[in-house]
Enzyme design. Sequence first.
Site, short mmCIF file in Angstrom:
data_model
loop_
_atom_site.label_atom_id
_atom_site.label_comp_id
_atom_site.label_asym_id
_atom_site.label_seq_id
_atom_site.Cartn_x
_atom_site.Cartn_y
_atom_site.Cartn_z
N ASP A 33 0.82 -1.18 0.06
CA ASP A 33 0.02 0.02 0.07
C ASP A 33 0.99 1.30 0.10
O ASP A 33 1.80 1.19 0.82
CB ASP A 33 -1.04 -0.07 1.15
CG ASP A 33 -2.07 1.17 1.10
OD1 ASP A 33 -3.12 0.67 0.94
OD2 ASP A 33 -1.83 2.33 1.12
N ILE A 34 0.49 2.26 -0.76
CA ILE A 34 1.19 3.42 -0.84
C ILE A 34 1.41 4.37 0.21
O ILE A 34 2.12 5.09 0.67
CB ILE A 34 0.65 4.31 -2.05
CG1 ILE A 34 1.78 5.40 -2.56
CG2 ILE A 34 -0.42 4.95 -1.63
CD1 ILE A 34 1.41 6.00 -4.03
N ASN A 90 -13.01 -3.32 2.16
CA ASN A 90 -14.07 -2.01 2.37
C ASN A 90 -14.94 -2.23 1.13
O ASN A 90 -14.39 -2.28 -0.12
CB ASN A 90 -13.27 -0.85 2.43
CG ASN A 90 -12.45 -0.56 3.86
OD1 ASN A 90 -12.96 -1.05 4.82
ND2 ASN A 90 -11.27 -0.01 3.59
N VAL A 99 -10.76 3.14 -3.65
CA VAL A 99 -10.31 2.65 -4.90
C VAL A 99 -11.43 1.75 -5.25
O VAL A 99 -11.49 0.59 -4.63
CB VAL A 99 -9.01 2.17 -4.94
CG1 VAL A 99 -8.69 1.57 -6.36
CG2 VAL A 99 -8.04 3.21 -4.38
N HIS A 103 -10.38 -4.92 -3.42
CA HIS A 103 -9.17 -5.06 -2.91
C HIS A 103 -9.27 -5.56 -1.62
O HIS A 103 -9.94 -4.99 -0.75
CB HIS A 103 -7.91 -3.76 -3.19
CG HIS A 103 -8.79 -2.76 -2.59
ND1 HIS A 103 -9.44 -2.04 -3.37
CD2 HIS A 103 -8.50 -2.11 -1.46
CE1 HIS A 103 -9.84 -0.93 -2.60
NE2 HIS A 103 -9.34 -1.06 -1.30
N MET A 104 -8.18 -6.34 -1.09
CA MET A 104 -8.16 -7.09 0.16
C MET A 104 -6.96 -6.25 0.90
O MET A 104 -5.84 -6.60 0.23
CB MET A 104 -8.12 -8.59 0.16
CG MET A 104 -8.02 -9.19 1.33
SD MET A 104 -7.61 -11.07 1.11
CE MET A 104 -9.40 -11.59 1.14
#
Length: 118
Positions: A33-34, A90, A99, A103-104
């Site tokens: 993650d960024i 989410n 986003v 995604h997990m």
Amino acid sequence: MQRDPNCVFCKIVAGELPSRKVYEDDLVVAFHDINPQAPVHILIIPKAHVASVNEVEEEHRAALGGLFLAARKVAEALNVAQSGYRLVVNTGRDAGQDVFHLHMHLLGGRRLGPMLHR
Ligand code: 5GP
Ligand code: ZN
């Protein structure tokens, strides 16, 4: 492979945006993650564009299973399998989904709080 031309994560899948990948197979990819919320914070995504859990269809079954299989492998590789980690998906506004490519989150490396979110 389903793709959304405006989707940031589709661009990461295609290699058009950089990412720090930690795992990849034919169905899923995992990368740092960024903006990490824990010492280990990895995003695991299907390569095919699926906006959220609300858009999940039967055809995505294998890729969705692949997310969990990748989670196990990533947790082992990054040394949080024994200490523990949290998987978060989410979905939609109230969950704070930013986003819209499913995604997990895999979070670990510290004692996580009691909240289900992060
Ligand atoms: P969400 O709130 O949608 O569940 O989480 C989206 C996550 O994606 C956030 O934790 C955010 O830091 C991460 N993120 C957003 N854009 C990028 C990006 O371009 N690269 C990476 N590696 N992570 C991103
Ligand atoms: Zn996408």
